[in-house]
Design a protein around this motif. Structure first.
Motif, PDB file in Angstrom:
ATOM      1  N   ASP A 128       0.826  -1.213   0.000  1.00 16.66           N
ATOM      2  CA  ASP A 128       0.000   0.000   0.000  1.00 16.66           C
ATOM      3  C   ASP A 128       0.859   1.261   0.000  1.00 16.66           C
ATOM      4  O   ASP A 128       0.552   2.237  -0.693  1.00 16.66           O
ATOM      5  CB  ASP A 128      -0.943   0.008   1.207  1.00 16.66           C
ATOM      6  N   THR A 129       1.934   1.228   0.758  1.00 16.00           N
ATOM      7  CA  THR A 129       2.851   2.378   0.800  1.00 16.00           C
ATOM      8  C   THR A 129       3.501   2.596  -0.562  1.00 16.00           C
ATOM      9  O   THR A 129       3.605   3.733  -1.041  1.00 16.00           O
ATOM     10  CB  THR A 129       3.929   2.163   1.888  1.00 16.00           C
ATOM     11  N   LEU A 130       3.921   1.503  -1.199  1.00 13.34           N
ATOM     12  CA  LEU A 130       4.522   1.614  -2.526  1.00 13.34           C
ATOM     13  C   LEU A 130       3.520   2.120  -3.553  1.00 13.34           C
ATOM     14  O   LEU A 130       3.875   2.926  -4.430  1.00 13.34           O
ATOM     15  CB  LEU A 130       5.095   0.264  -2.956  1.00 13.34           C
ATOM     16  N   TRP A 131       2.260   1.684  -3.458  1.00 14.57           N
ATOM     17  CA  TRP A 131       1.243   2.192  -4.378  1.00 14.57           C
ATOM     18  C   TRP A 131       1.032   3.690  -4.175  1.00 14.57           C
ATOM     19  O   TRP A 131       0.802   4.439  -5.141  1.00 14.57           O
ATOM     20  CB  TRP A 131      -0.072   1.429  -4.260  1.00 14.57           C
ATOM     21  N   ALA A 132       1.112   4.154  -2.932  1.00 14.19           N
ATOM     22  CA  ALA A 132       1.001   5.597  -2.672  1.00 14.19           C
ATOM     23  C   ALA A 132       2.170   6.342  -3.321  1.00 14.19           C
ATOM     24  O   ALA A 132       1.974   7.387  -3.960  1.00 14.19           O
ATOM     25  CB  ALA A 132       0.957   5.856  -1.169  1.00 14.19           C
ATOM     26  N   LEU A 133       3.385   5.794  -3.179  1.00 13.43           N
ATOM     27  CA  LEU A 133       4.556   6.406  -3.822  1.00 13.43           C
ATOM     28  C   LEU A 133       4.415   6.367  -5.347  1.00 13.43           C
ATOM     29  O   LEU A 133       4.815   7.307  -6.039  1.00 13.43           O
ATOM     30  CB  LEU A 133       5.839   5.700  -3.400  1.00 13.43           C
ATOM     31  N   ALA A 134       3.840   5.287  -5.863  1.00 17.48           N
ATOM     32  CA  ALA A 134       3.623   5.177  -7.306  1.00 17.48           C
ATOM     33  C   ALA A 134       2.671   6.262  -7.788  1.00 17.48           C
ATOM     34  O   ALA A 134       2.905   6.893  -8.826  1.00 17.48           O
ATOM     35  CB  ALA A 134       3.094   3.787  -7.656  1.00 17.48           C
ATOM     36  N   SER A 135       1.604   6.494  -7.036  1.00 15.95           N
ATOM     37  CA  SER A 135       0.648   7.543  -7.412  1.00 15.95           C
ATOM     38  C   SER A 135       1.302   8.915  -7.393  1.00 15.95           C
ATOM     39  O   SER A 135       1.110   9.718  -8.315  1.00 15.95           O
ATOM     40  CB  SER A 135      -0.551   7.527  -6.466  1.00 15.95           C
TER      41      SER A 135
ATOM     42  N   GLU B  89      10.145  14.551  -8.046  1.00 13.43           N
ATOM     43  CA  GLU B  89      11.335  15.088  -7.365  1.00 13.43           C
ATOM     44  C   GLU B  89      11.189  14.996  -5.848  1.00 13.43           C
ATOM     45  O   GLU B  89      12.163  14.712  -5.146  1.00 13.43           O
ATOM     46  CB  GLU B  89      11.583  16.532  -7.800  1.00 13.43           C
ATOM     47  N   ALA B  90       9.971  15.198  -5.350  1.00 10.93           N
ATOM     48  CA  ALA B  90       9.739  15.081  -3.902  1.00 10.93           C
ATOM     49  C   ALA B  90       9.954  13.646  -3.444  1.00 10.93           C
ATOM     50  O   ALA B  90      10.554  13.403  -2.387  1.00 10.93           O
ATOM     51  CB  ALA B  90       8.330  15.557  -3.549  1.00 10.93           C
ATOM     52  N   VAL B  91       9.481  12.680  -4.242  1.00 13.48           N
ATOM     53  CA  VAL B  91       9.703  11.272  -3.904  1.00 13.48           C
ATOM     54  C   VAL B  91      11.204  10.991  -3.887  1.00 13.48           C
ATOM     55  O   VAL B  91      11.724  10.367  -2.954  1.00 13.48           O
ATOM     56  CB  VAL B  91       8.956  10.335  -4.883  1.00 13.48           C
ATOM     57  N   LEU B  92      11.918  11.459  -4.897  1.00 17.69           N
ATOM     58  CA  LEU B  92      13.374  11.272  -4.936  1.00 17.69           C
ATOM     59  C   LEU B  92      14.044  11.934  -3.737  1.00 17.69           C
ATOM     60  O   LEU B  92      14.993  11.387  -3.168  1.00 17.69           O
ATOM     61  CB  LEU B  92      13.956  11.848  -6.229  1.00 17.69           C
ATOM     62  N   GLY B  93      13.542  13.100  -3.359  1.00 13.76           N
ATOM     63  CA  GLY B  93      14.117  13.856  -2.249  1.00 13.76           C
ATOM     64  C   GLY B  93      13.999  13.160  -0.900  1.00 13.76           C
ATOM     65  O   GLY B  93      14.736  13.478   0.039  1.00 13.76           O
ATOM     66  N   THR B  94      13.099  12.206  -0.797  1.00 13.71           N
ATOM     67  CA  THR B  94      12.950  11.494   0.478  1.00 13.71           C
ATOM     68  C   THR B  94      14.080  10.494   0.716  1.00 13.71           C
ATOM     69  O   THR B  94      14.252  10.010   1.832  1.00 13.71           O
ATOM     70  CB  THR B  94      11.618  10.708   0.535  1.00 13.71           C
ATOM     71  N   GLY B  95      14.809  10.155  -0.357  1.00 13.46           N
ATOM     72  CA  GLY B  95      15.869   9.160  -0.231  1.00 13.46           C
ATOM     73  C   GLY B  95      15.351   7.728  -0.191  1.00 13.46           C
ATOM     74  O   GLY B  95      16.082   6.808   0.166  1.00 13.46           O
TER      75      GLY B  95
ATOM     76  N   PRO C 100       4.237  -2.785  -7.318  1.00 20.51           N
ATOM     77  CA  PRO C 100       4.245  -1.337  -7.091  1.00 20.51           C
ATOM     78  C   PRO C 100       5.664  -0.761  -6.996  1.00 20.51           C
ATOM     79  O   PRO C 100       5.883   0.394  -7.369  1.00 20.51           O
ATOM     80  CB  PRO C 100       3.476  -1.164  -5.784  1.00 20.51           C
ATOM     81  N   ALA C 101       6.629  -1.559  -6.535  1.00 22.62           N
ATOM     82  CA  ALA C 101       8.017  -1.077  -6.511  1.00 22.62           C
ATOM     83  C   ALA C 101       8.495  -0.811  -7.935  1.00 22.62           C
ATOM     84  O   ALA C 101       9.156   0.196  -8.211  1.00 22.62           O
ATOM     85  CB  ALA C 101       8.924  -2.085  -5.810  1.00 22.62           C
ATOM     86  N   LEU C 102       8.134  -1.696  -8.856  1.00 16.86           N
ATOM     87  CA  LEU C 102       8.510  -1.498 -10.258  1.00 16.86           C
ATOM     88  C   LEU C 102       7.749  -0.318 -10.859  1.00 16.86           C
ATOM     89  O   LEU C 102       8.301   0.427 -11.669  1.00 16.86           O
ATOM     90  CB  LEU C 102       8.266  -2.779 -11.052  1.00 16.86           C
ATOM     91  N   THR C 103       6.512  -0.116 -10.449  1.00 20.61           N
ATOM     92  CA  THR C 103       5.738   1.030 -10.935  1.00 20.61           C
ATOM     93  C   THR C 103       6.390   2.342 -10.500  1.00 20.61           C
ATOM     94  O   THR C 103       6.505   3.275 -11.298  1.00 20.61           O
ATOM     95  CB  THR C 103       4.276   0.949 -10.451  1.00 20.61           C
ATOM     96  N   VAL C 104       6.840   2.409  -9.257  1.00 14.83           N
ATOM     97  CA  VAL C 104       7.564   3.606  -8.794  1.00 14.83           C
ATOM     98  C   VAL C 104       8.827   3.795  -9.638  1.00 14.83           C
ATOM     99  O   VAL C 104       9.143   4.904 -10.081  1.00 14.83           O
ATOM    100  CB  VAL C 104       7.935   3.500  -7.292  1.00 14.83           C
ATOM    101  N   THR C 105       9.534   2.705  -9.875  1.00 15.25           N
ATOM    102  CA  THR C 105      10.772   2.760 -10.659  1.00 15.25           C
ATOM    103  C   THR C 105      10.505   3.286 -12.070  1.00 15.25           C
ATOM    104  O   THR C 105      11.233   4.154 -12.560  1.00 15.25           O
ATOM    105  CB  THR C 105      11.416   1.355 -10.714  1.00 15.25           C
ATOM    106  N   VAL C 106       9.459   2.788 -12.712  1.00 15.85           N
ATOM    107  CA  VAL C 106       9.104   3.258 -14.059  1.00 15.85           C
ATOM    108  C   VAL C 106       8.748   4.739 -14.018  1.00 15.85           C
ATOM    109  O   VAL C 106       9.189   5.517 -14.871  1.00 15.85           O
ATOM    110  CB  VAL C 106       7.941   2.426 -14.649  1.00 15.85           C
TER     111      VAL C 106
END
Length: 180
Positions: free
Chosen positions: A7-14, A24-30, A49-55
């Motif tokens: 669920d957390t990864l899906w939120a990051l993906a969105s 950029e904000a997602v990247l800024g979190t480290g 969802p990890a791959l979705t964030v990566t894409v």
């Protein structure tokens, strides 16, 4: 808990699929090193969802986003996904590589050093059409305007027969990827 992680990864993906400043904000979190680590998680409900964030990060307009991915080891993490039994994982792994291959020569060199071009060539010759389409787009990005030594590497690696086969395909989008 895998469900909370997914669920957390899906939120990051969105978020990362939104405007560039969100990415950029997602990247800024480290968080990207952890996201890349999760590409090898045992549960598909986490990997997807990890791959979705990566894409989403890979398709960001800045080369810095792709450099972040490369520096976190995304290329070695993507390698097993290219052979996944799940079509969506193979396709999305190719999509990420398409965007990374569209970057500067050092990104292409990183893909070459990770040994991913032979896997893309194999996919173009054997996978489902929509996965082949994405692999062909990655190869098209790699050969357009790249350094001569990388183009030579791709030609010696049988990239041309794979691309020629896609031109002969009945799928118009696949043909376009090969001719670009």
């Amino acid at each position: 808990d895998d469900e909370v992680l997914a669920d957390t990864l899906w939120a990051l993906a969105s978020l990362s699929d939104g405007p560039n400043h969100y990415t950029e904000a997602v990247l800024g979190t480290g968080v990207m090193p952890r996201v890349v680590d999760l590409l090898s998680h045992a549960s598909g409900s986490v990997v997807t969802p990890a791959l979705t964030v990566t894409v989403n990060v890979a398709k960001a307009p800045s080369d810095q986003a792709r450099e972040c991915l490369i520096s976190t080891g995304v290329l070695s993490a993507i390698r097993p996904l290219l052979q996944s039994q799940k079509r969506r994982l193979r396709k999305d792994a190719c999509v990420a590589l398409t965007h990374i291959a569209g970057g500067p020569a050092q990104h292409l060199q990183a893909i070459a050093e990770a040994g991913l071009f032979p896997a893309l060539i194999d996919i173009v010759g054997s996978a489902e059409v929509e996965v082949r389409r994405e692999a062909a787009a990655a190869l098209a990005n790699a050969v357009s305007g790249t350094r001569l030594d990388l183009t030579t590497l791709l030609v010696q690696g049988n990239c041309l027969p794979a691309l020629a086969e896609t031109v002969q395909s009945s799928d118009a989008t696949l043909q376009k990827c090969s001719m670009d």
